[in-house]
Design a protein around this motif. Structure first.
Motif, PDB file in Angstrom:
ATOM      1  N   LEU A 141      70.212 -35.482  17.390  1.00 25.59           N
ATOM      2  CA  LEU A 141      71.659 -35.966  16.949  1.00 25.59           C
ATOM      3  C   LEU A 141      71.896 -35.861  15.392  1.00 25.59           C
ATOM      4  O   LEU A 141      72.973 -35.561  14.962  1.00 25.59           O
ATOM      5  N   SER A 142      70.528 -36.335  14.754  1.00 25.19           N
ATOM      6  CA  SER A 142      70.715 -36.314  13.152  1.00 25.19           C
ATOM      7  C   SER A 142      71.008 -34.950  12.444  1.00 25.19           C
ATOM      8  O   SER A 142      71.419 -34.928  11.454  1.00 25.19           O
ATOM      9  N   LYS A 143      70.890 -33.753  13.294  1.00 16.77           N
ATOM     10  CA  LYS A 143      71.284 -32.251  12.802  1.00 16.77           C
ATOM     11  C   LYS A 143      72.776 -32.382  12.281  1.00 16.77           C
ATOM     12  O   LYS A 143      72.803 -31.691  11.299  1.00 16.77           O
ATOM     13  N   SER A 144      73.587 -33.083  13.214  1.00 15.84           N
ATOM     14  CA  SER A 144      74.758 -32.906  12.613  1.00 15.84           C
ATOM     15  C   SER A 144      75.142 -33.560  11.335  1.00 15.84           C
ATOM     16  O   SER A 144      76.115 -33.125  10.665  1.00 15.84           O
ATOM     17  N   LEU A 145      74.337 -34.615  11.014  1.00 11.21           N
ATOM     18  CA  LEU A 145      74.635 -35.202   9.831  1.00 11.21           C
ATOM     19  C   LEU A 145      74.139 -34.322   8.715  1.00 11.21           C
ATOM     20  O   LEU A 145      74.699 -34.222   7.444  1.00 11.21           O
ATOM     21  N   THR A 146      72.908 -33.769   8.830  1.00 13.01           N
ATOM     22  CA  THR A 146      72.475 -32.887   7.783  1.00 13.01           C
ATOM     23  C   THR A 146      73.032 -31.767   7.552  1.00 13.01           C
ATOM     24  O   THR A 146      73.594 -31.415   6.505  1.00 13.01           O
ATOM     25  N   ALA A 147      73.746 -31.136   8.631  1.00 14.46           N
ATOM     26  CA  ALA A 147      74.464 -29.897   8.435  1.00 14.46           C
ATOM     27  C   ALA A 147      75.655 -30.297   7.479  1.00 14.46           C
ATOM     28  O   ALA A 147      76.326 -29.652   6.633  1.00 14.46           O
ATOM     29  N   ALA A 148      76.276 -31.355   8.121  1.00 15.02           N
ATOM     30  CA  ALA A 148      77.664 -31.807   7.314  1.00 15.02           C
ATOM     31  C   ALA A 148      77.335 -32.370   5.988  1.00 15.02           C
ATOM     32  O   ALA A 148      78.184 -31.949   5.115  1.00 15.02           O
ATOM     33  N   ALA A 149      76.108 -32.589   5.705  1.00 12.01           N
ATOM     34  CA  ALA A 149      75.866 -33.318   4.302  1.00 12.01           C
ATOM     35  C   ALA A 149      75.718 -32.000   3.209  1.00 12.01           C
ATOM     36  O   ALA A 149      76.208 -31.653   2.256  1.00 12.01           O
ATOM     37  N   VAL A 150      75.251 -30.710   3.916  1.00 14.83           N
ATOM     38  CA  VAL A 150      75.145 -29.405   3.261  1.00 14.83           C
ATOM     39  C   VAL A 150      76.532 -28.874   2.994  1.00 14.83           C
ATOM     40  O   VAL A 150      76.995 -28.381   1.878  1.00 14.83           O
ATOM     41  N   VAL A 151      77.474 -28.930   4.090  1.00 11.37           N
ATOM     42  CA  VAL A 151      78.740 -28.345   3.866  1.00 11.37           C
ATOM     43  C   VAL A 151      79.307 -29.318   2.932  1.00 11.37           C
ATOM     44  O   VAL A 151      80.380 -28.560   2.227  1.00 11.37           O
ATOM     45  N   ARG A 152      79.149 -30.446   2.981  1.00 12.94           N
ATOM     46  CA  ARG A 152      80.084 -31.456   2.142  1.00 12.94           C
ATOM     47  C   ARG A 152      79.657 -31.006   0.616  1.00 12.94           C
ATOM     48  O   ARG A 152      80.296 -30.843  -0.436  1.00 12.94           O
TER      49      ARG A 152
END
Length: 422
Positions: free
Chosen positions: A102-113
């Motif tokens: 579930l950590s991957k959603s945070l990492t992906a969101a950090a990149v798009v941010r």
């Protein structure tokens, strides 16, 4: 569309295959078949009893000692529960669990941010942000600079653990010996080793779930932001949502309020070169390496709060960023329509006017699931184990919670957000 097409169930097995091949049965670490004591904390809601009943039967059938569930409806937190099944500790709605992928959603969101803020572009090559120097005497695959941020996050970067049986996040000893460096490894060690390995596919051609791709994304976040990965995520993504409990987990020590983890398996430690046998959740893999692909700890209420960042009108991600998260990839759309977005699995529903999004997480000592539905529900469930002697499926919690949601005849009007977020 071309590229690998795989059923949701099969893909879920790939998502949850972390380190399974390195573990062995552990004598004396078996789990109890039944509970002597059942406890539930948080506010009981009569109208939502189907969720409590589902969690109790699921956990008791598998001897799971600690679990948690949070449910939202139309933006309101309507249920937040901690469950103990013969547990040595009281499981609160705010107890912390490893959440694995579930950590991957945070990492992906950090990149798009970062893209939203102009710090990088989604078309950037990883070569712009990461040193691609291989070990001495080895050459970089000439296709490696073609790996972009899109391709990292959509799992189309070209690495394929299904063909090589090699996930570098769980091959610490091989990497240590190849580089002549001690364990516990650092991210830079894994990256240098992998810079000398050939890609299996042309970047952008095939979907293959890659923990390593998200490890790299974490390092891109650090390079583009100038901050440690965890610090950036906390400052830019979690703080605006008033999420303060989430953190990067540790391999051995526990954070305050964190549960203990259980498995019937053991394996050799990766924290040093001793080869000592350790319980699978405590040293058979490195939480330090896992940070961006599987290293976060959270409560279920934190996870559904985090899920709200992907709703229209989010204060964290603007409309362009959200469109990127759920964009249809050029490869890998499955026959029944679902695909991997950026850190989420996505299924268009209701004639394409809505979408269900979800992700599972699995590693020794952890099983987790986060779901967002097109008609305004979300739920997060976490357990402190993923295996037991019963052999029963843990992925079955997905359909069980859908069934529980359909049993609700009248959704409550209360909102528990203020109970858990100041």
């Amino acid at each position: 569309m071309d590229g690998m097409k795989v059923s949701r169930r099969a893909f879920g097995k790939l998502v949850g295959a972390a380190g399974a091949g390195t573990l062995v049965g552990a004598a004396g670490v078996g789990l109890p078949a039944a509970a002597a004591t059942w406890t539930a904390t948080g506010t009981a809601v009569t109208a939502l009893r189907s969720f409590d009943d589902t969690m109790k039967s699921f956990m008791q059938a598998r001897g799971i000692s600690a679990g948690q569930l949070a449910v939202t409806y139309q933006g309101r937190l309507v249920l937040a529960r901690g469950y103990g099944n013969n547990s040595p500790e009281t499981i609160q709605p705010t107890s912390l669990f490893r959440v694995a992928s579930l950590s991957k959603s945070l990492t992906a969101a950090a990149v798009v941010r970062l893209a939203q803020d102009g710090k990088l572009t989604m078309g950037d090559s990883i070569a712009k942000h990461i040193d691609l120097t291989p070990p001495a005497g080895q050459a970089v695959d000439p296709r490696l600079p073609q790996v972009t941020m899109w391709r990292l996050l959509q799992h189309t970067s070209g690495w394929d653990r299904t063909q090589t049986a090699f996930d570098p996040l769980f091959k610490d000893r091989i990497i240590s010996q190849a580089l002549g460096v001690p364990m516990e490894l650092y991210h830079k060690d894994v990256i240098r080793f992998m810079n000398g390995q050939p890609l299996i596919h042309n970047p952008g051609s095939t979907v293959s779930y890659s923990n390593y791709g998200y490890l790299l994304a974490g390092r891109v976040i650090e390079a583009a932001s100038g901050l440690p990965y965890e610090t950036y995520v906390k400052q830019k993504l979690l703080a605006p949502l008033k999420i303060t409990r989430m953190a990067s987990g540790w391999t051995i020590a526990r954070h305050s309020g964190e549960v203990g983890y259980r498995s019937q398996y053991s394996g050799p430690t990766v924290l040093d070169g001793s080869g000592a046998t350790v319980p699978a959740p405590y040293g058979s893999f490195s939480m330090r390496l896992q940070d961006a692909n599987g290293g976060w700890i959270a409560s279920a209420v934190d996870l559904v709060r985090w899920a709200s960042a992907f709703d229209t009108g989010s204060t964290v991600l603007n409309a362009t960023a959200l469109n990127r998260v759920f964009a249809v990839p050029t490869v890998g759309v499955n026959p029944d329509g679902w695909y991997y977005g950026l850190g989420w699995q996505v299924r268009p529903v209701s004639g394409g006017t809505g979408r269900n999004t979800w992700h599972t997480g699995s590693m020794p000592g952890t099983y987790s699931l986060l779901v967002r539905t097109y008609h305004g529900m979300s739920w997060a469930v976490v357990f402190n184990q993923r295996d037991d002697p019963s052999g029963l499926s843990y992925g079955a919690i997905d359909s069980a919670l859908w069934t529980a949601s359909r049993a609700v005849t009248s959704w409550p009007s209360h909102n528990l957000w203020s109970t858990y977020f100041a």
